[in-house]
Write an enzyme that holds these catalytic residues in place. Structure first.
Site, PDB file in Angstrom:
ATOM      1  N   SER A 311      20.397  49.853  43.270  1.00 20.39           N
ATOM      2  CA  SER A 311      19.995  50.702  44.584  1.00 20.39           C
ATOM      3  C   SER A 311      18.547  50.672  44.963  1.00 20.39           C
ATOM      4  O   SER A 311      18.190  51.266  45.999  1.00 20.39           O
ATOM      5  CB  SER A 311      20.617  51.906  44.182  1.00 20.39           C
ATOM      6  OG  SER A 311      19.929  52.346  43.044  1.00 20.39           O
ATOM      7  N   HIS A 339      27.303  50.538  43.911  1.00 27.37           N
ATOM      8  CA  HIS A 339      26.947  50.257  45.221  1.00 27.37           C
ATOM      9  C   HIS A 339      27.664  49.101  45.701  1.00 27.37           C
ATOM     10  O   HIS A 339      27.317  48.621  46.744  1.00 27.37           O
ATOM     11  CB  HIS A 339      25.286  50.257  45.253  1.00 27.37           C
ATOM     12  CG  HIS A 339      24.435  51.485  44.655  1.00 27.37           C
ATOM     13  ND1 HIS A 339      24.422  51.591  43.509  1.00 27.37           N
ATOM     14  CD2 HIS A 339      24.300  52.526  45.505  1.00 27.37           C
ATOM     15  CE1 HIS A 339      23.681  52.872  43.407  1.00 27.37           C
ATOM     16  NE2 HIS A 339      23.518  53.443  44.543  1.00 27.37           N
ATOM     17  N   LYS A 371      30.094  56.155  47.829  1.00 32.57           N
ATOM     18  CA  LYS A 371      29.365  55.243  48.624  1.00 32.57           C
ATOM     19  C   LYS A 371      30.598  54.880  49.788  1.00 32.57           C
ATOM     20  O   LYS A 371      30.699  55.520  50.899  1.00 32.57           O
ATOM     21  CB  LYS A 371      28.685  54.081  47.962  1.00 32.57           C
ATOM     22  CG  LYS A 371      27.410  54.424  47.529  1.00 32.57           C
ATOM     23  CD  LYS A 371      27.573  55.213  45.998  1.00 32.57           C
ATOM     24  CE  LYS A 371      26.085  55.542  45.561  1.00 32.57           C
ATOM     25  NZ  LYS A 371      26.231  56.415  44.201  1.00 32.57           N
TER      26      LYS A 371
END
Length: 552
Positions: A311, A339, A371
């Protein structure tokens, strides 16, 4: 659960790693052996040249000015601390009473030096409250500070239609008044907001079972288990998988949740350089040859911890070569796809899909719903034996509250869209649009002369700023242009690694991206942020459809 070498993950009955030591010492461990093995099996492998180019180093003068910036800030910080100590300047930080100072100090003065003197000067760029859905555009509550960012007050004004370049809303599902969200509303009315119990007691609902079955089908694995918090999915479950007498090999840039889980496990931890396969192989080879410290017994388990997309760096894990190493040395592999799930691959199934690999190549697959799915919680997936073991031994299952039913329904809704079970191609269109936006935005930044990290496919795009003074100025000027960005500095990055971090979304339009790029380009010239020595000439046509083919 059996790994590629036939060991049992839950019981720890692995083959004796030391049996391989003779072959290793005789020179059978070729430096590029894992590359050749991956190629022999027809698997794509990571292009190290591309990786090197995507981590361009800053010019020497930029680093010098960055450290000078911190040095000058430190000098002024000590001066201000001197003034505060003698009552010549107001002290806003919390301090202890005189009678407490003879005991264990509550506040570490030196450790808080950076926070008092630098962090507080740029704190207005963090934790800004929004008052709308965090979609491609949002409304931002304006706040000001009368004491140099120690406290804030709301002005009563709302900044409308700020372009959102910082949320992990990869697939654009963070919207309001969407017709497909009616099912979430129905579940809220039928089940209520919360469960008020753990999964091991009275907190497992039919919605949880439906979600787990659908998720396992989406990931092409035997079983999956969901948890109410993504951070705790790592922190509370790594200790259930390994313990004393086990070895964890962790990427140096792993998320704090993985780091905490590794520490809580009691296992021995060794870090390897980020995405560096030679370093990882050396640690694996040494672990098998020498075994545990002092006693030199074979390790009960060797677990490799990595992430799909990192990230802070925007880099993608070198999965084909890690899998080759894992098979070669009979280790286990745990991949955190917080992610990457939903954001990578032709069908959005994450880094395994991105590289076209067999889902069985990874022993433990972890991901979050906060996410791409715009919900909360996380999951662990893999073989049925692994999931059954976690249901009985996971701290999250035994002690943490179950996932909220409306949240579970939101994830189910998104999964059905991604899998085409809603009868539309909306999911595929979103995945393709995200890939297109990502490549376009990255290409334009490179052409402007900025240093960015990560390969062209990564929707997390760090833009290196370096100087802490520029970090604050960049974020403030961008907000004046009604563009919301996330800026990150020390200690979340290295001292000289401050950056702005952009996150692409399928909901970003061409006009939004061009508006943001125009503002970034202007500020890049104003703040002298165009450090790249690999600037390419600007092409007249930047949005050629052929440039955005999905990685297969």
């Amino acid at each position: 659960m059996a790994n590629a070498g036939g060991g049992d993950f839950c019981s720890g009955n692995l083959h004796n790693h030391k049996k391989q030591s003779d072959g290793l010492q005789s020179g059978n461990c070729r430096k590029n052996g894992m590359v050749e093995e991956a190629q022999e099996h027809g698997k794509p492998h990571f292009n190290h040249k591309l990786l090197a180019e995507s981590f361009e180093e800053a010019p020497l003068h930029v680093l010098i000015f960055t450290y000078l910036n911190y040095g000058i800030g430190t000098l002024f910080g000590y001066l201000r601390d001197f003034l505060r100590y003698h009552g010549l300047e107001k002290r806003n930080a919390a301090i202890e009473r005189e009678q407490q100072k003879d005991f264990v100090p509550l506040y570490q003065d030196f450790e808080n030096f950076y926070k008092r003197n630098i962090y507080m000067r740029i704190r207005d760029n963090w934790n800004q409250p929004i008052c709308s859905a965090p979609s491609a555009q949002f409304d931002l509550m304006e706040r000001v500070s009368d004491d140099y960012n120690w406290t804030f007050r709301f002005t009563g004004r709302v900044i409308k239609d700020v372009i959102n370049m910082g949320s992990y809303n990869f697939l654009g599902f963070a919207v309001k008044n969407n017709e497909s969200m009616e099912t979430v509303k129905d579940v809220l009315e039928a089940y209520g907001v919360g469960v008020a119990s753990t999964r091991a007691e009275m907190g497992t609902l039919d919605k949880h079972k439906e979600l787990e079955d659908l998720l396992a089908k989406f990931l092409n694995v035997e079983a999956a288990m969901v948890f109410g918090m993504g951070f705790a999915t790592n922190a509370m479950n790594v200790p259930a998988l390994v313990g004393k007498g086990c070895l964890i090999l962790s990427d140096e840039l792993n998320h704090a949740s993985l780091v905490l889980g590794a520490r809580l496990s009691g296992a021995t931890i060794r870090t390897f350089k980020h995405n560096n396969m030679q370093n990882l192989e050396k640690l694996l080879r040494d672990a098998i040859i020498y075994g545990q410290p002092r006693v030199h017994r074979a390790w009960k388990k060797i677990l490799i911890l990595v992430e799909g997309i990192y990230s802070m760096e925007g880099s993608i894990v070198n999965l084909p070569q890690i899998v080759a190493l894992k098979k070669k040395y009979k280790a286990y592999l745990y991949v955190d796809e917080a992610h990457s799930i939903g954001a990578l691959g032709p069908t959005g199934r994450g880094v395994m899909d991105y590289f076209g690999m067999d889902p069985g190549d990874v022993d433990v697959r972890m991901g979050t719903f906060s996410k791409s799915f715009t919900a909360t919680g996380g999951y662990l997936a893999g073989r049925k034996e692994l999931v059954d073991y976690l249901r009985a031994n996971s701290h999250s299952a035994l002690y943490a509250t179950s996932m909220s039913p409306p949240v579970a329904e939101q994830v189910i809704r998104v999964l059905k869209i991604l899998m085409g079970l809603d009868g539309t191609t909306q999911g595929l269109q979103r995945i393709q649009q995200l890939a297109k936006n990502t490549r376009y935005f990255r290409q334009r930044l490179k052409e402007m002369g900025f240093i960015t990290y990560g390969p062209d496919s990564s929707p997390v795009i760090p833009l290196l700023v370096y100087l802490p003074s520029k970090v604050a100025a960049f974020a403030r000027h961008m907000l004046e242009k009604k563009i919301g960005v996330v800026v990150v500095g020390f200690p979340a990055t290295t001292l000289a690694g401050a950056r702005a971090r952009f996150c692409m979304s399928a909901s970003h339009t061409q006009e939004m991206l061009d508006t943001a790029l125009e503002a970034i380009n202007e500020l890049g010239d104003l703040l002298y942020m165009k450090y790249s020595r690999q600037r390419k000439s600007v092409q007249p046509k930047l949005c050629d459809e052929t440039s955005f083919e999905l990685n297969s």
